[in-house]
Design a protein around this motif. Structure first.
Motif, PDB file in Angstrom:
ATOM      1  N   GLY A   1       0.839  -1.203   0.000  1.00  0.00           N
ATOM      2  CA  GLY A   1       0.000   0.000   0.000  1.00  0.00           C
ATOM      3  C   GLY A   1       0.859   1.232   0.000  1.00  0.00           C
ATOM      4  N   ILE A   2       0.763   2.040  -1.022  1.00  0.00           N
ATOM      5  CA  ILE A   2       1.736   3.108  -1.210  1.00  0.00           C
ATOM      6  C   ILE A   2       1.294   4.392  -0.531  1.00  0.00           C
ATOM      7  N   GLY A   3       1.753   4.589   0.650  1.00  0.00           N
ATOM      8  CA  GLY A   3       1.549   5.869   1.332  1.00  0.00           C
ATOM      9  C   GLY A   3       0.102   6.260   1.465  1.00  0.00           C
ATOM     10  N   SER A   4      -0.225   7.409   0.905  1.00  0.00           N
ATOM     11  CA  SER A   4      -1.529   8.020   1.098  1.00  0.00           C
ATOM     12  C   SER A   4      -2.640   7.342   0.342  1.00  0.00           C
ATOM     13  N   GLY A   5      -2.298   6.607  -0.680  1.00  0.00           N
ATOM     14  CA  GLY A   5      -3.348   6.037  -1.517  1.00  0.00           C
ATOM     15  C   GLY A   5      -3.891   7.007  -2.543  1.00  0.00           C
ATOM     16  N   LEU A   6      -3.166   8.099  -2.827  1.00  0.00           N
ATOM     17  CA  LEU A   6      -3.587   8.971  -3.917  1.00  0.00           C
ATOM     18  C   LEU A   6      -3.676   8.145  -5.184  1.00  0.00           C
ATOM     19  N   ALA A   7      -4.818   8.188  -5.845  1.00  0.00           N
ATOM     20  CA  ALA A   7      -5.050   7.300  -6.980  1.00  0.00           C
ATOM     21  C   ALA A   7      -4.102   7.607  -8.114  1.00  0.00           C
ATOM     22  N   PHE A   8      -3.597   6.545  -8.760  1.00  0.00           N
ATOM     23  CA  PHE A   8      -2.838   6.714  -9.977  1.00  0.00           C
ATOM     24  C   PHE A   8      -3.832   6.902 -11.098  1.00  0.00           C
ATOM     25  N   THR A   9      -3.648   7.911 -11.932  1.00  0.00           N
ATOM     26  CA  THR A   9      -4.648   8.196 -12.954  1.00  0.00           C
ATOM     27  C   THR A   9      -4.001   8.113 -14.327  1.00  0.00           C
ATOM     28  N   ALA A  10      -4.071   7.009 -14.830  1.00  0.00           N
ATOM     29  CA  ALA A  10      -3.625   6.884 -16.170  1.00  0.00           C
ATOM     30  C   ALA A  10      -4.600   7.529 -17.104  1.00  0.00           C
ATOM     31  N   ALA A  11      -4.250   7.497 -18.363  1.00  0.00           N
ATOM     32  CA  ALA A  11      -5.097   8.127 -19.307  1.00  0.00           C
ATOM     33  C   ALA A  11      -6.478   7.659 -19.154  1.00  0.00           C
ATOM     34  N   ALA A  12      -7.379   8.582 -19.023  1.00  0.00           N
ATOM     35  CA  ALA A  12      -8.730   8.226 -18.683  1.00  0.00           C
ATOM     36  C   ALA A  12      -9.514   7.814 -19.896  1.00  0.00           C
ATOM     37  N   GLY A  13     -10.454   6.897 -19.717  1.00  0.00           N
ATOM     38  CA  GLY A  13     -11.393   6.533 -20.759  1.00  0.00           C
ATOM     39  C   GLY A  13     -12.720   7.197 -20.480  1.00  0.00           C
ATOM     40  N   THR A  14     -13.658   7.071 -21.384  1.00  0.00           N
ATOM     41  CA  THR A  14     -14.995   7.581 -21.134  1.00  0.00           C
ATOM     42  C   THR A  14     -15.957   6.431 -21.136  1.00  0.00           C
ATOM     43  N   GLY A  15     -16.676   6.256 -20.062  1.00  0.00           N
ATOM     44  CA  GLY A  15     -17.690   5.229 -20.015  1.00  0.00           C
ATOM     45  C   GLY A  15     -17.567   4.355 -18.811  1.00  0.00           C
TER      46      GLY A  15
ATOM     47  N   ASP B   1     -18.351  15.520 -16.929  1.00  0.00           N
ATOM     48  CA  ASP B   1     -19.720  15.036 -17.104  1.00  0.00           C
ATOM     49  C   ASP B   1     -20.059  14.792 -18.575  1.00  0.00           C
ATOM     50  N   PHE B   2     -19.065  14.457 -19.387  1.00  0.00           N
ATOM     51  CA  PHE B   2     -19.291  14.309 -20.813  1.00  0.00           C
ATOM     52  C   PHE B   2     -20.191  13.118 -21.134  1.00  0.00           C
ATOM     53  N   VAL B   3     -20.146  12.082 -20.318  1.00  0.00           N
ATOM     54  CA  VAL B   3     -20.946  10.882 -20.548  1.00  0.00           C
ATOM     55  C   VAL B   3     -22.244  10.920 -19.753  1.00  0.00           C
ATOM     56  N   PHE B   4     -22.157  11.371 -18.513  1.00  0.00           N
ATOM     57  CA  PHE B   4     -23.314  11.358 -17.621  1.00  0.00           C
ATOM     58  C   PHE B   4     -23.692  12.783 -17.236  1.00  0.00           C
ATOM     59  N   ASN B   5     -24.820  13.245 -17.781  1.00  0.00           N
ATOM     60  CA  ASN B   5     -25.328  14.561 -17.425  1.00  0.00           C
ATOM     61  C   ASN B   5     -26.832  14.580 -17.647  1.00  0.00           C
TER      62      ASN B   5
ATOM     63  N   TYR C   1      -7.535  13.854 -19.605  1.00  0.00           N
ATOM     64  CA  TYR C   1      -7.799  14.371 -18.262  1.00  0.00           C
ATOM     65  C   TYR C   1      -8.634  15.640 -18.431  1.00  0.00           C
ATOM     66  N   PRO C   2      -9.855  15.528 -18.927  1.00  0.00           N
ATOM     67  CA  PRO C   2     -10.627  16.727 -19.303  1.00  0.00           C
ATOM     68  C   PRO C   2     -10.951  17.609 -18.112  1.00  0.00           C
ATOM     69  N   ASP C   3     -11.057  18.893 -18.375  1.00  0.00           N
ATOM     70  CA  ASP C   3     -11.261  19.902 -17.332  1.00  0.00           C
ATOM     71  C   ASP C   3     -12.243  20.946 -17.847  1.00  0.00           C
TER      72      ASP C   3
ATOM     73  N   PRO D   1     -21.916  16.271 -39.438  1.00  0.00           N
ATOM     74  CA  PRO D   1     -22.400  17.621 -39.760  1.00  0.00           C
ATOM     75  C   PRO D   1     -23.613  18.039 -38.947  1.00  0.00           C
ATOM     76  N   ARG D   2     -24.321  17.092 -38.335  1.00  0.00           N
ATOM     77  CA  ARG D   2     -25.489  17.419 -37.511  1.00  0.00           C
ATOM     78  C   ARG D   2     -25.127  17.585 -36.036  1.00  0.00           C
ATOM     79  N   ASP D   3     -23.835  17.420 -35.707  1.00  0.00           N
ATOM     80  CA  ASP D   3     -23.355  17.534 -34.320  1.00  0.00           C
ATOM     81  C   ASP D   3     -24.126  16.591 -33.387  1.00  0.00           C
ATOM     82  N   VAL D   4     -24.321  15.370 -33.839  1.00  0.00           N
ATOM     83  CA  VAL D   4     -24.991  14.352 -33.021  1.00  0.00           C
ATOM     84  C   VAL D   4     -24.126  13.974 -31.825  1.00  0.00           C
ATOM     85  N   PHE D   5     -22.830  13.881 -32.055  1.00  0.00           N
ATOM     86  CA  PHE D   5     -21.906  13.414 -31.027  1.00  0.00           C
ATOM     87  C   PHE D   5     -21.223  14.631 -30.400  1.00  0.00           C
ATOM     88  N   ARG D   6     -21.686  15.007 -29.228  1.00  0.00           N
ATOM     89  CA  ARG D   6     -21.191  16.241 -28.627  1.00  0.00           C
ATOM     90  C   ARG D   6     -21.261  16.164 -27.095  1.00  0.00           C
ATOM     91  N   HIS D   7     -20.423  16.959 -26.489  1.00  0.00           N
ATOM     92  CA  HIS D   7     -20.444  17.174 -25.045  1.00  0.00           C
ATOM     93  C   HIS D   7     -19.831  18.544 -24.789  1.00  0.00           C
TER      94      HIS D   7
END
Length: 559
Positions: free
Chosen positions: A11-25, A114-118, A508-510, A546-552
């Motif tokens: 167990g590494i110290g504080s347990g601050l999560a390692f955040t690899a490149a994030a996925g969506t979903g 909140d790109f996936v869940f909003n 790591y969206p912001d 062109p209809r911007d169906v896929f957006r966040h």
């Protein structure tokens, strides 16, 4: 190994999560064991069950499928669709378009925003049942369903063919979002980004007439528009162009049998965990550590060398956590690997001003603050993805911000980090700043060859806090915003591309980057992510959505 070191390695110290490149979903479960056959699937279904699953609010599964890894973000869609085939994805997309219903797609579960869940989402497509990993002879490439997790991919490719892709450290991340954002991890300095080995994508798109269909876009497609669509998936991020149903991997220029088409995974790796108690760290020592770490990677950045392949995460946890920490990984078969690693580890202790008795372990010189083990690559990959107690915890809330750095951290930024990491405002103990090494092979690719613009960065910086109670949202988001704004205060509160900083990482969206209250620079959010590549991404958006169906909130905008 002493009892103390054994405990530290678990167990590494504080347990601050390692955040690899994030996925969506949404995350999927690990796959069943694979052999050396042509396919591996994380979920198998009887023929009678081979139909898309539709989960509505009255279904007992609904609460599990309407939020991801960050519980700050939830949705209340009319239904969640879990397809098993590309045709079922086309059908779900067509239903959303025809009914004028807002659509989102889940491919992993770790989207920080909140790109996936909003609240706007009416139909959510969860790709987790499309998680097979196989070799496709017709494409002469490895096919990965976009609902697979990174561990699914690592296990299948390695156990079946002895190969791998250089993806992220957190093995519950889904490939659906990890890959189109670029994808990087512990082998990236040695082998490049995940997208450097991507050959094609199968994607469901919607044309100007509102008709959904599936297309395959490859690196070598004869149609220039398809080549552009492929390019957009090499760093353009998820959720902007369509629904990816499968990724195909083959390293450019690779020939021969399947086992020669992707990088060989290391047989064994050196894996080091370091832990330094905060009560032994002075301000001078903290400054020395951050400067040494950045300087080392600035000076050891040559692709193909042992030092240029060494990978490290430096966890600058808040003082209330109790310690600072680091993870280091190196392919043990590389020339002088033990010596290179020993020197790097000794330099961190010395920079902190902490000198202690040392001992050899697996050929590496350890101190009382570092523990190194030599282990098989896949075992180490499974282990390192699970050592943080928060990394796999599905009950946390979170706030994240990122930066790319092209040089070592400037002293003014180090001072600002120290001030916030030693503050008395009591954020969550799972709060801090994570530095992760970049460069090496990553830098050997042109910043326009893929959509990843920050090719010459030597590190990523992730400002992160995780906590459990909604009542603590304001306190922890305020800490992250305050620390990030202070560190980059001389460029409008964000890491504006210049000779030191180089914008932000789309995986790591912001959301604050779009808010003039937090981004007071003249650089818009999209240029912080994609720089000069954004206009081309917009043209791909115009051609394919062109209809911007896929957006966040931070999807590529129509030109």
């Amino acid at each position: 190994m002493s009892d103390l070191k054994r405990r530290r390695f678990v167990g590494i110290g504080s347990g601050l999560a390692f955040t690899a490149a994030a996925g969506t979903g949404l995350a999927t479960a690990p796959a069943a064991r694979a052999g050396t056959g042509t396919a591996r699937t994380a979920r198998t279904a009887r023929a009678a069950d081979a139909v898309a699953v539709a989960v509505t609010p009255s279904d007992s599964r609904y609460p599990d499928l309407t939020s991801g890894n960050n519980l700050r973000w939830k949705a209340a869609p009319d239904k969640v669709v879990l397809p098993r085939t590309t045709a079922e994805v086309v059908s779900a997309v067509q239903e959303a378009v025809t009914g004028d219903k807002r659509l989102s797609v889940c491919g992993g579960g770790h989207c920080f925003e909140d790109f996936v869940f909003n609240a706007d989402i009416r139909i959510n497509i969860n790709m987790s049942l499309m998680s097979a990993v196989s070799f496709d002879p017709s494409m002469n490439a490895f096919k990965v369903g976009s609902g697979a997790t990174l561990l699914d991919v690592y296990e299948a490719l390695y156990e079946g063919w002895g190969v791998t892709v250089p993806g992220g450290i957190c093995h519950t991340v889904g490939v659906g979002g990890h890959i189109p954002g670029g994808g990087y991890g512990n082998l990236s300095r040695q082998y490049g980004l995940t997208v450097d080995h991507l050959h094609a994508v199968e994607i469901v798109v919607v044309d100007a007439a509102g008709q959904a269909r599936a297309v395959v876009a490859a690196r070598d497609s004869s149609d220039a528009r398809l080549r552009d669509l492929f390019w957009a998936h090499t760093g353009g991020g998820g959720g902007s162009f369509g629904v990816v149903t499968a990724y195909f991997f083959r390293t450019p220029g690779a020939t021969g049998a399947a086992g020669a088409l992707l990088p060989k995974a290391p047989s064994k790796i050196f894996l080091t965990l370091a832990n330094w108690p905060w009560d032994k760290v002075t301000e001078e020592g903290f400054s020395g550590l951050v400067d040494y770490w950045g300087t080392w990677f600035e000076q050891h950045n040559t692709a193909g060398t042992t030092a240029g392949s060494l990978y490290s995460w430096l966890m600058l946890n808040h003082r209330d956590s109790g310690s600072l920490a680091a993870v280091v990984q190196l392919d043990a078969s590389l020339p002088n690997a033990a010596s290179v690693l020993s020197d790097f580890l000794a330099g961190m202790d010395q920079a902190l001003g902490l000198h202690s008795a040392t001992a050899r372990h697996d050929g590496v010189l350890d101190s009382q603050y570092t523990t190194t083990r030599l282990m098989p690559w896949l075992r180490g990959t499974r282990y390192i993805g699970a050592i943080s107690p928060t990394q796999l915890d599905p009950t946390t809330r979170g706030c994240h911000k990122s930066a790319h750095l092209r040089k070592r951290t400037p002293q003014r930024q180090i001072d600002a980090m120290y001030a916030h990491l030693t503050s008395d405002d009591r954020p969550s103990t799972m709060t801090g700043i994570v530095l992760s090494a970049s460069g090496g092979r990553i830098a050997s690719v042109s910043p326009t060859a893929t959509a990843v613009a920050q090719r010459d960065a030597i590190m990523k910086v992730n400002f992160e806090s995780r906590w459990y109670a909604a009542a603590d949202d304001a306190k922890n988001t305020a800490w992250i915003r305050g620390a990030f704004g202070a560190v980059y205060g001389d460029t409008g509160g964000v890491p504006v591309p210049n000779d030191v900083t180089d914008g932000c990482y789309i995986n790591y969206p912001d959301g604050d980057l779009s808010d003039p209250a937090y981004n007071t620079s003249s650089v818009p959010w999209h240029d912080l992510y994609w720089k000069q590549n954004y206009p081309r991404l917009q043209q791909v958006k115009r051609d394919w959505d062109p209809r911007d169906v896929f957006r966040h909130r931070q999807s590529v905008r129509l030109p």
